[in-house]
Design an enzyme around this catalytic site. Structure first.
Site, PDB file in Angstrom:
ATOM      1  N   HIS A 115       0.857  -1.186   0.000  1.00 33.36           N
ATOM      2  CA  HIS A 115       0.000   0.000   0.000  1.00 33.36           C
ATOM      3  C   HIS A 115       0.894   1.236   0.000  1.00 33.36           C
ATOM      4  CE1 HIS A 115      -2.288   3.187   2.289  1.00 33.36           C
ATOM      5  NE2 HIS A 115      -3.172   2.886   1.373  1.00 33.36           N
ATOM      6  N   HIS A 169       1.792  11.307  -2.392  1.00 31.81           N
ATOM      7  CA  HIS A 169       0.615  10.941  -1.607  1.00 31.81           C
ATOM      8  C   HIS A 169      -0.309  12.152  -1.461  1.00 31.81           C
ATOM      9  CE1 HIS A 169      -1.410   9.162   2.157  1.00 31.81           C
ATOM     10  NE2 HIS A 169      -1.952   8.679   1.068  1.00 31.81           N
TER      11      HIS A 169
END
Length: 620
Positions: A126, A171
């Site tokens: 992830h 991110h």
């Protein structure tokens, strides 16, 4: 020292940490005497009989036994030519205590790899590009390379515009520092098949304009070339097997049109107030990855002042103090992939057919709620992503539907958004429901990650573990496995912790105690189905680098196929927190019966050079 005609004497006492070669424990002596038939030496023929008995009657030959005897004599006595070809009790003890010659599980791919890809659990990362926490760490290609070399087969990249004409991996709108997409792609190419030859899947979270999507398609095509696998999962009934896909790179994301039409509705997570999985029968997790107050305050300040998104107030605990943090609602409750991209005009026509062509596994969540999302289309294969909390709700409400969905389609589970520190969750709920991709933050450490690493030590560490038959079977009336149903024990595992050795070679002599040898104890138990989870502990053995416990534990297993044996070693400290002395996690279904040398790993899952336990496994 002379002073006014008198003398003073100073005596200095030093304590030497005496380390001796471990003698054979009683269990080792009994096995040697039994198979050597009371003689002083064990022949290769007798060793072969022992190996055959422990493996259930097969899997070993006389040539294998002779090779092992020769290797023991070469290693222990450092000679190339042997005047004898048999083992003394000391040689036999050396063999049993060798993690290379006598490991607890095999190191070869042995499962059937010809079933469709959806029939396997897949080692999944992830936010694979992050070096630390989810809010302020750097993005880099190095964690991607490290994960692939450890056997991870699914890596995730978040694609964001960098100016008008470039693409970076980052991110979202956090303090994380971006890395160039090209660098990440090259890292994947260089490391994809260093450890395993089975396929690598790249999941993309796309926040790009059609123009940049076309650029990404060109970059991916140029980087991977013939390694890319093209597949129209929109019109197929069965996906190829890992064996057929060896050496291939697969792209998985939403088709561009679905990003543009993504539903704006947010599904709120009602499970936030429940107890996290950071503390359970295994004990508290290690220290968080957000390590300094100033770092957290910087993150809080950024989130509080940002004007990019609608904000909600969250309370974050740090150093026993609560901080009020403004956080993005979307970030906390959903994966970017699930909520779609809203960074460009939804009225813009689809202009990236070459991008859509790359997608081998189509992702997306159909409209109509969770029940509709789990509906199986006989003519399509797709991937659905659910948060860890939404999975628990899905299993509780629609357990059979989840099982049916995962028999053909792919289910990916991702951590909830409040795991800012890159912690992880219990993977067992996902495995028990057949979810193939349990996405974990690989850059950290902790008990949940140890379980994940243990699961994928199975099948030679190739990153693919075949799902048990009970998750794939369908009864005559269409009935499937019910993950919420309790069952009676199917198998009993006996685990005997015999002794340990090697800490004096991997740790400084004063690491555990300044003035005396360490006081070790072992925690051993099962992680798996709720009925199987338990934890036991040996006695503390004081003042020794080579502790001998000789303690046996019995575990009754209702779902042995998904059970993991958890082992932790700690050093007892009466006044402070006990010191960590190593850990491992092993798939019960792969354990080799008999006395085995069990290597131990550090907190991050790196194997120690010498530290190991001698354990005995028996199924009854």
């Amino acid at each position: 020292i002379q002073e006014m005609g008198s003398y003073r004497m100073c005596l200095v006492f030093t304590r030497k940490f005496r380390v001796t070669e471990p003698d054979p424990v009683d269990d080792v002596r009994h096995v040697f005497q039994k198979y050597a038939e009371g003689e002083a030496h064990m022949t290769p023929e007798q060793l072969q009989k022992l190996m055959a008995d422990e493996s259930g009657g097969g899997g070993s030959s006389l040539e294998d036994a002779e090779r092992i005897v020769d290797e023991v004599l070469r290693r222990k006595h450092h000679i190339a030519k042997f005047t004898r070809r048999n083992l003394t009790i000391e040689d036999f003890n050396y063999l049993l205590f060798s993690t290379e010659l006598n490991p607890p599980i095999g190191d070869k791919v042995h499962q059937n790899m010809d079933a469709p890809l959806s029939h396997y659990f897949i080692f999944t990362g992830h936010n694979s590009y992050l070096t630390g926490n989810q809010l302020s760490s750097n993005c880099s290609d190095l964690p991607i390379a490290d994960a692939l070399r450890r056997g991870v087969r699914v890596v995730e990249l978040d694609l964001w515009p960098r100016g008008n004409d470039d693409v970076c991996v980052n991110h979202g709108r956090t303090l994380t520092k971006p890395v160039k997409l090209g660098k990440c792609l090259e890292s994947i190419k260089a490391n994809a098949f260093a450890t395993s030859k089975y396929p690598v899947i790249i999941t993309l979270e796309d926040h790009l304009t059609p123009k940049l999507q076309s650029k990404v398609a060109k970059m991916i095509t140029q980087t991977f070339g013939d390694m890319l696998y093209y597949h129209d999962s929109e019109s197929c009934k069965e996906f190829p097997s890992p064996e057929e896909l060896k050496g291939k790179i697969l792209i998985s994301t939403k088709p561009p049109k679905e990003y543009l039409e993504a539903n704006d509705a947010k599904e709120k997570d009602n499970g936030e107030k429940g107890k996290d999985s950071d503390e359970d029968v295994w004990g508290k997790e290690p220290e968080e990855l957000i390590s300094t107050r100033s770092e957290l305050e910087k993150v809080c300040n950024f989130l509080t002042t940002t004007k990019h998104h609608t904000l909600s107030i969250q309370m974050v605990m740090f150093d026993s103090e609560w901080f009020q943090v403004a956080t993005n609602i979307s970030y906390n409750s959903q994966d970017d992939e699930d909520r779609g991209s809203r960074d460009f005009d939804a009225s813009c026509p689809l202009q990236a057919p070459e991008y859509k062509r790359l997608i081998a596994i189509h992702a997306g969540k159909p409209k109509g709620g969770l029940r509709m999302a789990l509906k199986v289309d006989p003519n399509k294969i797709r991937r659905l992503s659910l948060s860890e909390q939404l999975l628990e709700k899905a299993v509780a409400s629609y357990g059979a539907d989840v099982i049916r969905f995962t028999q053909k389609n792919f289910l990916r589970i991702y951590p909830k958004g409040t795991r800012f520190n890159s912690s992880n969750y219990k993977p067992q709920v996902g495995w028990m429901s057949g979810a193939q991709m349990i996405a974990f933050n690989m850059q950290g450490y902790g008990r949940a990650l140890w379980l994940m690493q243990g699961m994928f030590r199975a099948n030679g560490g190739c990153g693919y573990v075949k799902k048990p038959d009970f998750l794939m079977s369908v009864g005559p009336n269409g009935q499937v496995f019910d993950p919420n149903e309790n069952s009676s024990p199917k198998k009993t595992l006996k685990v005997k912790v015999l002794m340990g050795d090697g800490w004096h070679l991997d740790f400084k002599k004063t690491h555990f105690d300044l003035y005396s040898p360490p006081d070790f104890y072992v925690r051993v138990g099962i992680a798996g189905a709720p009925a199987d989870e338990t934890m036991e502990k040996t006695e503390v053995k004081y003042d020794t680098w080579t502790p001998i416990w000789n303690q046996e534990f019995t575990f009754k297993l209702t779902v042995p196929e998904l059970a993991l044996l958890r082992v932790e070693v700690h050093e007892y400290d009466a006044n402070e927190k006990d010191d960590f002395g190593g850990q491992t996690c092993l798939p019960v279904s792969e354990l080799r019966q008999g006395i085995r040398a069990v290597p131990l790993f550090n907190r991050k899952g790196v194997k120690y050079s010498c530290t190991r336990l001698l354990m005995r496994f028996d199924f009854v």
